[in-house]
Design a protein around this motif. Structure first.
Motif, PDB file in Angstrom:
ATOM      1  N   ALA A   1       0.853  -1.188   0.000  1.00 56.04           N
ATOM      2  CA  ALA A   1       0.000   0.000   0.000  1.00 56.04           C
ATOM      3  C   ALA A   1       0.894   1.245   0.000  1.00 56.04           C
ATOM      4  O   ALA A   1       2.074   1.180  -0.320  1.00 56.04           O
ATOM      5  N   TRP A   2       0.346   2.380   0.384  1.00 53.89           N
ATOM      6  CA  TRP A   2       1.035   3.664   0.259  1.00 53.89           C
ATOM      7  C   TRP A   2       2.177   3.765   1.260  1.00 53.89           C
ATOM      8  O   TRP A   2       1.997   3.554   2.461  1.00 53.89           O
ATOM      9  N   PHE A   3       3.357   4.106   0.746  1.00 56.77           N
ATOM     10  CA  PHE A   3       4.579   4.079   1.538  1.00 56.77           C
ATOM     11  C   PHE A   3       4.570   5.148   2.627  1.00 56.77           C
ATOM     12  O   PHE A   3       4.404   6.352   2.358  1.00 56.77           O
ATOM     13  N   ASP A   4       4.801   4.710   3.861  1.00 55.46           N
ATOM     14  CA  ASP A   4       5.042   5.590   5.001  1.00 55.46           C
ATOM     15  C   ASP A   4       3.892   6.551   5.295  1.00 55.46           C
ATOM     16  O   ASP A   4       4.110   7.610   5.895  1.00 55.46           O
ATOM     17  N   TYR A   5       2.688   6.166   4.911  1.00 52.29           N
ATOM     18  CA  TYR A   5       1.513   6.943   5.323  1.00 52.29           C
ATOM     19  C   TYR A   5       0.914   6.400   6.620  1.00 52.29           C
ATOM     20  O   TYR A   5      -0.100   6.881   7.087  1.00 52.29           O
ATOM     21  N   ASN A   6       1.547   5.388   7.187  1.00 44.99           N
ATOM     22  CA  ASN A   6       1.031   4.819   8.425  1.00 44.99           C
ATOM     23  C   ASN A   6       1.320   5.731   9.609  1.00 44.99           C
ATOM     24  O   ASN A   6       2.310   6.470   9.635  1.00 44.99           O
ATOM     25  N   ASP A   7       0.430   5.685  10.616  1.00 40.62           N
ATOM     26  CA  ASP A   7       0.624   6.439  11.847  1.00 40.62           C
ATOM     27  C   ASP A   7       1.693   5.773  12.712  1.00 40.62           C
ATOM     28  O   ASP A   7       2.120   4.643  12.461  1.00 40.62           O
ATOM     29  N   TYR A   8       2.094   6.457  13.755  1.00 38.23           N
ATOM     30  CA  TYR A   8       3.190   5.975  14.611  1.00 38.23           C
ATOM     31  C   TYR A   8       2.869   4.632  15.254  1.00 38.23           C
ATOM     32  O   TYR A   8       3.775   3.855  15.589  1.00 38.23           O
ATOM     33  N   ASP A   9       1.570   4.336  15.447  1.00 45.69           N
ATOM     34  CA  ASP A   9       1.174   3.087  16.111  1.00 45.69           C
ATOM     35  C   ASP A   9       0.560   2.091  15.124  1.00 45.69           C
ATOM     36  O   ASP A   9      -0.133   1.162  15.526  1.00 45.69           O
ATOM     37  N   GLN A  10       0.840   2.261  13.851  1.00 48.34           N
ATOM     38  CA  GLN A  10       0.196   1.460  12.806  1.00 48.34           C
ATOM     39  C   GLN A  10       1.252   0.585  12.126  1.00 48.34           C
ATOM     40  O   GLN A  10       1.792   0.927  11.083  1.00 48.34           O
ATOM     41  N   HIS A  11       1.519  -0.590  12.755  1.00 46.22           N
ATOM     42  CA  HIS A  11       2.576  -1.478  12.249  1.00 46.22           C
ATOM     43  C   HIS A  11       2.161  -2.948  12.227  1.00 46.22           C
ATOM     44  O   HIS A  11       2.993  -3.805  11.895  1.00 46.22           O
ATOM     45  N   HIS A  12       0.907  -3.232  12.554  1.00 48.70           N
ATOM     46  CA  HIS A  12       0.443  -4.622  12.563  1.00 48.70           C
ATOM     47  C   HIS A  12       0.133  -5.037  11.126  1.00 48.70           C
ATOM     48  O   HIS A  12      -0.775  -4.502  10.486  1.00 48.70           O
ATOM     49  N   LEU A  13       0.883  -5.986  10.615  1.00 49.21           N
ATOM     50  CA  LEU A  13       0.798  -6.341   9.204  1.00 49.21           C
ATOM     51  C   LEU A  13      -0.449  -7.142   8.885  1.00 49.21           C
ATOM     52  O   LEU A  13      -0.860  -8.032   9.649  1.00 49.21           O
ATOM     53  N   GLN A  14      -1.025  -6.818   7.733  1.00 46.92           N
ATOM     54  CA  GLN A  14      -2.113  -7.608   7.173  1.00 46.92           C
ATOM     55  C   GLN A  14      -1.768  -7.952   5.726  1.00 46.92           C
ATOM     56  O   GLN A  14      -1.364  -7.078   4.959  1.00 46.92           O
ATOM     57  N   PHE A  15      -1.923  -9.237   5.386  1.00 46.66           N
ATOM     58  CA  PHE A  15      -1.748  -9.700   4.017  1.00 46.66           C
ATOM     59  C   PHE A  15      -3.143  -9.927   3.432  1.00 46.66           C
ATOM     60  O   PHE A  15      -3.907 -10.746   3.953  1.00 46.66           O
ATOM     61  N   LEU A  16      -3.482  -9.196   2.398  1.00 47.77           N
ATOM     62  CA  LEU A  16      -4.801  -9.265   1.773  1.00 47.77           C
ATOM     63  C   LEU A  16      -4.684  -9.892   0.389  1.00 47.77           C
ATOM     64  O   LEU A  16      -3.619  -9.863  -0.222  1.00 47.77           O
ATOM     65  N   GLN A  17      -5.794 -10.409  -0.116  1.00 44.42           N
ATOM     66  CA  GLN A  17      -5.808 -10.948  -1.478  1.00 44.42           C
ATOM     67  C   GLN A  17      -7.075 -10.519  -2.197  1.00 44.42           C
ATOM     68  O   GLN A  17      -8.081 -10.165  -1.589  1.00 44.42           O
ATOM     69  N   GLY A  18      -7.002 -10.527  -3.514  1.00 44.56           N
ATOM     70  CA  GLY A  18      -8.125 -10.117  -4.341  1.00 44.56           C
ATOM     71  C   GLY A  18      -7.984  -8.716  -4.890  1.00 44.56           C
ATOM     72  O   GLY A  18      -8.713  -8.324  -5.794  1.00 44.56           O
ATOM     73  N   ASP A  19      -7.070  -7.928  -4.343  1.00 49.45           N
ATOM     74  CA  ASP A  19      -6.765  -6.577  -4.822  1.00 49.45           C
ATOM     75  C   ASP A  19      -8.047  -5.755  -4.991  1.00 49.45           C
ATOM     76  O   ASP A  19      -8.347  -5.245  -6.063  1.00 49.45           O
TER      77      ASP A  19
END
Length: 251
Positions: free
Chosen positions: A142-160
């Motif tokens: 997704a969009w690079f480095d637009y995450n907040d300071y506490d937003q680091h829990h990874l999700q792997f999605l499929q289907g785009d």
């Protein structure tokens, strides 16, 4: 963990520099494809297949983080043609591949894709990798480095399925993209998988194996659950010829 000899394509970019650091820390040997010179650099030009022989010699993994930011022709020659040329230079030797493309890559109706066909060419590069016969993982961040300071829990999605064409599609730290790409190189559970990568609120996971294992495997030329909106029969003749040629390397 197996230590790999990795060719990094796109090492001078904002993601590639993180990949080089993460891979080196993990014990892998890195060579960076570049037109210039420098530490860990091997000279070569993605758009010139004959220049890639030294770059691919004795490697057993490739990480692609490259991308053009110019004309539609530049995008075709680099984002797509670069993958094709490296695969052809590798030939039939077994090499592990991690390819970075982008979230929304299967969405063809957005203004960006209509003007540049960038998504279409990135998607075609994915198809080359799937057709190559090499063990691979394709990551669509997704969009690079637009995450907040506490937003680091990874999700792997499929289907785009996220097609806003903005950070509403999701955010991910550049450093975490690198973590995932490097981890995929040595995870059996990641082989043959394509997914979108986003981060939600929470801490980062230290073990990515369960995330890889939960994904559906690809079948055919497209990612698991991708929209069937790019028929092979409608593709340009030279694109279909490229696919046939890449397949034949492992026939």
């Amino acid at each position: 963990m197996t230590n790999l000899d990795v060719l990094l394509v796109g090492g001078a970019g904002s993601i590639g520099s993180y990949v080089a650091r993460v891979a080196t820390d993990a014990g892998h040997s890195i060579r960076i494809l570049s037109r210039g010179t420098g530490k860990s650099v091997v000279t070569g030009d993605l758009t010139d297949p004959e220049s890639l022989a030294d770059a691919v010699r004795d490697i057993n993994a490739v990480v692609f983080t490259h991308g053009a930011h110019g004309s539609a022709q530049d995008i075709r020659e680099v984002d797509y043609g670069g993958v094709r040329n490296v695969l052809e230079a590798i030939g039939d030797r077994p090499v592990r591949i991690a390819l970075m493309t982008a979230i929304g890559v299967t969405y063809r109706e957005g203004s960006y894709n209509r003007s540049t066909r960038a998504h279409d060419w990135k998607r075609r590069s994915e198809r080359l990798v799937r057709a190559s016969g090499h063990p691979y993982t394709i990551v669509r961040p997704a969009w690079f480095d637009y995450n907040d300071y506490d937003q680091h829990h990874l999700q792997f999605l499929q289907g785009d399925t996220r097609h806003a064409g903005s950070p509403a599609d999701g955010a991910i730290a550049r450093s975490q993209i690198a973590d995932v790409l490097v981890a995929a190189l040595t995870s059996d559970a990641a082989i043959g998988k394509t997914f979108e990568l986003v981060a939600e609120r929470g801490e980062a996971q230290s073990d990515l194996a369960p995330l890889f294992a939960a994904l559906a495997s690809d079948a055919g030329l497209d990612g698991a659950l991708d929209a069937d909106n790019m028929p092979l029969d409608d593709e340009p003749a030279d694109v279909r010829a490229d696919l046939d040629r890449i397949r034949a390397l492992h026939a």
